[in-house]
Design an enzyme around this catalytic site. Structure first.
Site, PDB file in Angstrom:
ATOM      1  N   ASP A 238      -0.201  -0.993   1.520  1.00 40.77           N
ATOM      2  CA  ASP A 238       0.565  -1.284   2.730  1.00 40.77           C
ATOM      3  C   ASP A 238       0.196  -2.640   3.299  1.00 40.77           C
ATOM      4  O   ASP A 238      -0.866  -3.202   3.006  1.00 40.77           O
ATOM      5  CB  ASP A 238       0.373  -0.183   3.784  1.00 40.77           C
ATOM      6  CG  ASP A 238      -1.071  -0.048   4.250  1.00 40.77           C
ATOM      7  OD1 ASP A 238      -1.978  -0.070   3.398  1.00 40.77           O
ATOM      8  OD2 ASP A 238      -1.306   0.073   5.470  1.00 40.77           O
TER       9      ASP A 238
ATOM     10  N   GLU B 194      -3.764   1.933   4.912  1.00 39.04           N
ATOM     11  CA  GLU B 194      -5.059   1.359   5.262  1.00 39.04           C
ATOM     12  C   GLU B 194      -4.960   0.559   6.554  1.00 39.04           C
ATOM     13  O   GLU B 194      -5.870   0.595   7.385  1.00 39.04           O
ATOM     14  CB  GLU B 194      -5.550   0.467   4.120  1.00 39.04           C
ATOM     15  CG  GLU B 194      -6.998  -0.034   4.273  1.00 39.04           C
ATOM     16  CD  GLU B 194      -7.134  -1.323   5.078  1.00 39.04           C
ATOM     17  OE1 GLU B 194      -8.271  -1.686   5.420  1.00 39.04           O
ATOM     18  OE2 GLU B 194      -6.101  -1.976   5.384  1.00 39.04           O
TER      19      GLU B 194
END
Length: 383
Positions: free
Chosen positions: A72, A134
């Site tokens: 991400d 994350e």
């Protein structure tokens, strides 16, 4: 065989902003791995809109080295980009795009070297571990880590490829987030004696947190290697109130604690809650017993503790030639792997100074250095 830059172009092309699904990228990586005869395992989130991916190259057994990275990226909304953030753009010796340094360059380089991993049998496995979410609190990796030792082989070394300028990072701070919701009593703003202002109470609470933060800064150990050398306490956003002439009923904010690895951030929350119980709630309840303050822990990410004698430290220093000891104030998934009993270090291409910025970039030389490190790792895993 695609180059690391070509694979980085592909990965940057997927808009994996944390608020969106990462499945298109994950499906592409699965197809790429499958094309080389490598099976992969998905560990999805509850609704299946996101997933971690795990794959093993070489013998499917315990041990080996795990190359870990998150898929991400942070949003680009409102940032003044000069190029399309989801199209890799080269300018001189830099590659621009969202996620170029944080942190798609590392998995792109690792995946590009997959054919070299397969060219001669590995005696020691190399694992890929790609996570989701994350950037919003290291939310994805724990479910994958929980599967290690159950359905996934346990590595002995984990390299988290966050941007460190290819330097070995031995320790980082932890993260502890807690949310405060103040429920006051509405009244006309001219009758403050009849109401309990949630916003003004919230301001007192934030001032208390600021006081606690300053106390920690004043007591900092000057020999601490972190910058800043103390646990930080910060409130970044506040929501509350409905109009200037209404005593507010609700105020809400989140406190972000970045703790030294050996500190106990839960003690900060306990101290704060005890102060609320002793100093604030009695005043609120004297006006209305239905007023309240709720404090809940939102997210916990452990810090990475220095372990200079670990297998991870020894291996990655030998691969990079870096013998300096570096600490960073931000958090990564390294502490989560370490807490689960695996030796971990942080080392990857790019600079954290470019992360989360408009016109984020990674230098091509950084990718070349990462490629060199991983080629040395492949040679080690053949012996």
């Amino acid at each position: 065989m695609p180059t690391p830059v070509e694979l980085l172009e592909t990965l940057v092309g997927f808009d994996t902003t944390s608020a969106k699904s990462n499945m298109a990228l994950i499906d592409w990586v699965r197809t790429y791995l499958d094309g080389h005869g490598i099976a992969s395992t998905l560990v999805p989130n509850e609704d299946g809109t996101k997933a971690n991916l795990w794959a093993t190259v070489g013998p499917a057994r315990e041990g080996g080295v795990c190359l870990s990275g998150h898929t991400d990226v942070v949003p680009v909304d409102g940032q003044p980009w000069d190029t399309d953030p989801f199209t890799l753009t080269r300018k001189d010796d830099r590659l621009y795009g969202r996620g170029t340094c944080d942190m798609k360059a590392f998995p792109a380089t690792a995946l590009a070297l997959l054919p070299e991993m397969l060219a001669r049998p590995l005696a020691r496995p190399i694992h890929f571990a790609f996570s989701y979410d994350e950037e919003v609190g290291c939310l994805g990796a724990p479910s994958m880590i929980a599967e290690i030792g159950r359905s996934l082989p346990r590595p002995s070394v984990v390299i988290i490829g966050e941007p460190t300028d290819m330097k070995v990072v031995s320790a980082h701070k932890g993260m502890w987030f807690f949310r405060t919701i103040v429920t006051g009593k509405e009244a006309h703003s001219s009758q403050t004696h009849r109401g309990v202002s949630a916003v003004m109470t919230g301001a007192r609470l934030i001032a208390k947190l600021d006081e606690m933060a300053k106390a920690r800064a004043a007591a900092a150990d000057p020999d601490c290697k972190f910058v800043p050398p103390y646990t930080t306490i910060h409130v970044g956003t506040v929501q509350g109130g409905t109009a200037a002439n209404i005593i507010s009923r609700r105020c809400e904010f989140v406190c972000d604690v970045r703790n030294l690895p050996d500190d106990f951030p839960e003690d900060i929350q306990r101290e704060y809650e005890a102060w609320i119980e002793a100093e604030i709630l009695p005043e609120m309840h004297a006006v209305d017993p239905n007023t309240r303050i709720d404090v809940t822990t939102e997210n916990v990410v452990p810090g990475l503790r220095e372990d200079l004698d670990s297998e991870a430290e020894t291996l990655v220093r030998q691969l990079t030639g870096d013998n300096d000891v570096s600490y960073v104030p931000y958090g990564t998934e390294a502490g989560q792997f370490q807490s689960a009993g695996m030796a971990a270090v942080v080392c990857g291409p790019g600079s954290i100074d470019q992360a989360h910025q408009p016109n984020e970039y990674v230098e091509i030389d950084q990718i070349a250095q990462c490629e060199t490190m991983l080629r040395k790792l492949i040679d080690r895993c053949r012996s």
